[in-house]
Scaffold this motif. Structure first.
Motif, PDB file in Angstrom:
ATOM      1  N   ALA A   6       0.797  -1.088   0.099  1.00 38.61           N
ATOM      2  CA  ALA A   6      -0.018   0.059  -0.028  1.00 38.61           C
ATOM      3  C   ALA A   6       0.975   1.265  -0.012  1.00 38.61           C
ATOM      4  O   ALA A   6       1.748   1.324   0.725  1.00 38.61           O
ATOM      5  CB  ALA A   6      -0.882  -0.003   1.023  1.00 38.61           C
ATOM      6  N   ALA A   7       0.666   2.231  -0.806  1.00 39.44           N
ATOM      7  CA  ALA A   7       1.326   3.445  -1.038  1.00 39.44           C
ATOM      8  C   ALA A   7       0.459   4.679  -0.543  1.00 39.44           C
ATOM      9  O   ALA A   7      -0.400   4.836  -1.496  1.00 39.44           O
ATOM     10  CB  ALA A   7       2.155   3.488  -2.085  1.00 39.44           C
ATOM     11  N   ASN A  25      -4.712   8.890   6.363  1.00 34.64           N
ATOM     12  CA  ASN A  25      -3.898   9.999   5.825  1.00 34.64           C
ATOM     13  C   ASN A  25      -2.557   9.795   5.601  1.00 34.64           C
ATOM     14  O   ASN A  25      -1.482   9.858   6.268  1.00 34.64           O
ATOM     15  CB  ASN A  25      -4.116  11.201   7.146  1.00 34.64           C
ATOM     16  N   GLY A  26      -2.304   9.021   4.354  1.00 33.17           N
ATOM     17  CA  GLY A  26      -1.262   8.907   3.821  1.00 33.17           C
ATOM     18  C   GLY A  26      -0.338   7.611   4.488  1.00 33.17           C
ATOM     19  O   GLY A  26       0.995   7.557   4.895  1.00 33.17           O
ATOM     20  N   VAL A  27      -1.173   6.460   4.562  1.00 33.70           N
ATOM     21  CA  VAL A  27      -0.621   5.020   5.059  1.00 33.70           C
ATOM     22  C   VAL A  27       0.108   4.241   3.957  1.00 33.70           C
ATOM     23  O   VAL A  27      -0.469   4.147   3.044  1.00 33.70           O
ATOM     24  CB  VAL A  27      -1.658   4.102   5.548  1.00 33.70           C
ATOM     25  N   SER A  28       1.370   3.747   4.464  1.00 37.52           N
ATOM     26  CA  SER A  28       1.977   2.986   3.659  1.00 37.52           C
ATOM     27  C   SER A  28       2.634   1.878   4.044  1.00 37.52           C
ATOM     28  O   SER A  28       3.096   1.979   5.485  1.00 37.52           O
ATOM     29  CB  SER A  28       3.176   3.701   2.920  1.00 37.52           C
ATOM     30  N   GLU A  64      -2.437   3.798  -3.770  1.00 42.12           N
ATOM     31  CA  GLU A  64      -2.593   2.593  -4.490  1.00 42.12           C
ATOM     32  C   GLU A  64      -2.310   1.435  -3.512  1.00 42.12           C
ATOM     33  O   GLU A  64      -1.423   1.342  -2.624  1.00 42.12           O
ATOM     34  CB  GLU A  64      -1.605   2.497  -5.571  1.00 42.12           C
ATOM     35  N   VAL A  65      -3.054   0.351  -3.799  1.00 39.25           N
ATOM     36  CA  VAL A  65      -2.832  -0.871  -3.303  1.00 39.25           C
ATOM     37  C   VAL A  65      -2.421  -1.871  -4.339  1.00 39.25           C
ATOM     38  O   VAL A  65      -3.058  -2.001  -5.208  1.00 39.25           O
ATOM     39  CB  VAL A  65      -4.003  -1.437  -2.466  1.00 39.25           C
ATOM     40  N   LEU A 210       2.250  -2.774  13.956  1.00 36.14           N
ATOM     41  CA  LEU A 210       2.035  -1.414  13.236  1.00 36.14           C
ATOM     42  C   LEU A 210       0.837  -0.424  14.205  1.00 36.14           C
ATOM     43  O   LEU A 210      -0.047  -0.838  14.133  1.00 36.14           O
ATOM     44  CB  LEU A 210       1.455  -1.471  11.907  1.00 36.14           C
ATOM     45  N   VAL A 211       1.409   0.748  14.701  1.00 39.23           N
ATOM     46  CA  VAL A 211       0.407   1.417  15.642  1.00 39.23           C
ATOM     47  C   VAL A 211      -0.034   2.584  14.759  1.00 39.23           C
ATOM     48  O   VAL A 211       0.900   3.461  14.457  1.00 39.23           O
ATOM     49  CB  VAL A 211       1.391   1.860  16.784  1.00 39.23           C
ATOM     50  N   LEU A 212      -1.248   2.793  14.699  1.00 45.49           N
ATOM     51  CA  LEU A 212      -1.995   3.743  13.990  1.00 45.49           C
ATOM     52  C   LEU A 212      -2.355   4.858  14.870  1.00 45.49           C
ATOM     53  O   LEU A 212      -2.821   4.573  16.079  1.00 45.49           O
ATOM     54  CB  LEU A 212      -3.213   3.155  13.245  1.00 45.49           C
ATOM     55  N   GLY A 213      -2.214   6.274  14.569  1.00 48.04           N
ATOM     56  CA  GLY A 213      -2.845   7.251  15.051  1.00 48.04           C
ATOM     57  C   GLY A 213      -3.932   7.932  14.295  1.00 48.04           C
ATOM     58  O   GLY A 213      -4.371   7.504  13.331  1.00 48.04           O
ATOM     59  N   SER A 214      -4.559   8.816  15.114  1.00 52.79           N
ATOM     60  CA  SER A 214      -5.685   9.466  14.486  1.00 52.79           C
ATOM     61  C   SER A 214      -5.341  10.818  13.911  1.00 52.79           C
ATOM     62  O   SER A 214      -4.958  11.520  14.954  1.00 52.79           O
ATOM     63  CB  SER A 214      -6.936   9.598  15.265  1.00 52.79           C
ATOM     64  N   PRO A 215      -5.904  11.195  12.644  1.00 56.70           N
ATOM     65  CA  PRO A 215      -6.582  10.451  11.687  1.00 56.70           C
ATOM     66  C   PRO A 215      -5.434   9.581  10.944  1.00 56.70           C
ATOM     67  O   PRO A 215      -4.308  10.068  10.963  1.00 56.70           O
ATOM     68  CB  PRO A 215      -7.107  11.496  10.671  1.00 56.70           C
ATOM     69  N   GLY A 216      -6.041   8.538  10.520  1.00 53.54           N
ATOM     70  CA  GLY A 216      -5.218   7.304  10.260  1.00 53.54           C
ATOM     71  C   GLY A 216      -3.836   7.387   9.526  1.00 53.54           C
ATOM     72  O   GLY A 216      -3.860   7.842   8.526  1.00 53.54           O
ATOM     73  N   ARG A 217      -2.759   7.321  10.511  1.00 52.65           N
ATOM     74  CA  ARG A 217      -1.574   7.267   9.718  1.00 52.65           C
ATOM     75  C   ARG A 217      -0.795   6.227  10.778  1.00 52.65           C
ATOM     76  O   ARG A 217      -0.849   6.103  12.026  1.00 52.65           O
ATOM     77  CB  ARG A 217      -1.013   8.621   9.754  1.00 52.65           C
ATOM     78  N   ILE A 218       0.395   5.874  10.363  1.00 48.26           N
ATOM     79  CA  ILE A 218       1.196   4.736  11.060  1.00 48.26           C
ATOM     80  C   ILE A 218       2.332   5.754  12.094  1.00 48.26           C
ATOM     81  O   ILE A 218       3.146   6.600  11.487  1.00 48.26           O
ATOM     82  CB  ILE A 218       1.965   3.846  10.151  1.00 48.26           C
TER      83      ILE A 218
END
Length: 418
Positions: A6-7, A25-28, A64-65, A210-218
């Motif tokens: 995922a990019a 918000n920009g998860v890879s 993109e996935v 992988l720990v996600l924060g809000s709004p969704g990002r690693i």
């Protein structure tokens, strides 16, 4: 070997007035063969949305996935999913529920029967082929869910809170059975992606966190180098658990800026649970690390953090580096008599939650000191989704009623000053 990539994934949902509410918000990330990866994060951090985008069930707004190097444009045939809800068809037997996915793919009948029997045997359901879901325990129903996912022989198995609807002992048994199958190489799947709010579960199973924060990002990635079987009481295990708690106590800068506004989000936290937590923390000396507190209260992340966030908003506790500490006001509230508790709570509610002050002032000025809730919901939906607005108002109504700042007629949907 990369199974999924995922990019820069971004996703937002539209409010009723067209306003965007970011979820990712920009998860890879990358999912490789031979690994179990756990996605952790507070409620609302976008874990389940990310899982559905990776599976091709919903499209991202941006990014993109890729599955095995090919762009994902729809449901990924190489992904099997197990959900929190068992999602079984009650009118079908165990065999028929497991067979359904193969039938939809046009697999010949003889081949279907062979693969279904293999999946049922693999997951420990032999002898229950002709049983209906209503005849099964919760653990057995979830085993049907696993068999249904594995019968398609997926490259990757996605687990969306797959153990959270089960009691503690049943969840532990199913978790261990799954891990044994994985370590023995008996499962047809080559990788597992796990969404969970149970930090101990993630450390017990996964090779990477992988720990996600809000709004969704690693926010962070933690490799787990502990050998199996893992001892939850070992120093390495506990240090990883505490590291994740420490990350989850960090407050995003934009979230802090959004506070102290009329439309600030409020955690779903009952007054009784908040008071109980304060009293427990006071008994523990006024300070505790979060894993210790979670164990003391038998709470998981999605239950514990809303209480802590609410108490921090109201200046009753301080969170830092995976620890929680009572403030002077929190200690006073924990030790006060019932009447004084209400007074302290009311003071802090008016001081720290602008919407509480706005409602009280509006009711003071209104004819008969009564106003319909629609007025406040409408104001909130300018900045929040309708669901968020409803949750914020419901939470504040409970807090305000306890503090005796106002009352609420739930039949008429009216707030009023007694």
């Amino acid at each position: 070997m990369r199974i999924l990539e995922a990019a820069n994934l971004k996703k937002a949902f539209k409010g009723p007035k067209g306003q965007a509410h970011p979820v990712l918000n920009g998860v890879s990330l990358v999912l490789r063969e031979g690994e179990i990866v756990a996605l952790l994060g507070r409620s609302g951090s976008g874990k389940s949305t990310l899982l559905r985008i990776l599976a091709g069930l919903i499209p991202p707004d941006e990014g993109e996935v890729r599955y095995r190097g090919h762009p994902v444009r729809g449901p990924v045939p190489g992904v099997g999913m197990v959900f929190q809800s068992f999602a079984l068809f009650p009118w079908l037997t165990v065999f028929e529920n497991v067979e359904l996915g193969l039938e939809a793919r046009g697999v010949p009948k003889a081949e279907r029967r062979r693969r279904v029997q293999e999946a049922i045997a693999l997951i420990g359901l032999e002898g229950f082929e002709t049983a209906y879901p209503k005849e099964l325990s919760g653990g057995m129903r979830q085993r049907v869910g696993f068999a249904r996912a594995l019968v398609t022989q997926p490259d990757a198995l996605f687990l969306d809170e797959a153990f959270s609807a089960l009691d503690v002992l049943t969840a532990e048994t199913l978790r261990n059975d799954l891990l044994d199958l994985w370590l023995e190489g008996a499962m047809p799947t080559k990788a597992i992606l796990l969404v969970t709010h149970n930090i101990e579960e993630a450390v017990y199973l996964a090779d990477r966190l992988l720990v996600l924060g809000s709004p969704g990002r690693i926010l962070t990635e933690h490799p787990v180098a502990l050998p199996h079987p893992r001892d939850p009481e070992s120093e390495g295990f506990r240090s990883l658990v505490e590291a994740v708690y420490e990350v989850l106590t960090q407050r995003p800068e934009e979230e802090a800026k959004a506070e102290r506004t009329l439309a600030q989000k409020l955690p779903s936290a009952s007054v009784s649970a908040m008071l109980g937590l304060l009293e427990t923390l006071d008994r523990m000396g006024g300070r505790a690390d979060l894993p210790e507190l979670a164990e003391e209260l038998a709470l998981e992340v999605d239950d514990l953090f809303p209480l802590l966030d609410a108490l921090e908003l109201l200046d009753f506790v301080r969170l830092a580096a995976g620890d929680v500490e009572l403030t002077e006001h929190g200690r006073a509230l924990a030790r006060a008599e019932a009447g004084r508790k209400r007074e302290i709570f009311a003071e802090h509610l008016l001081r720290h939650i602008p919407l509480a002050e706005h409602i009280r002032r509006s009711l003071d000025l209104a004819p008969g000191h009564r106003l319909g809730e629609e007025r406040f919901l409408e104001a909130l939906t300018l900045h929040l989704t309708p669901e968020e607005a409803r949750q914020v108002l419901d939470t504040l109504i409970e807090w305000g009623r306890y503090a005796e700042l106002f009352a609420y007629d739930d039949q008429a949907g009216v707030l009023y000053r007694p």
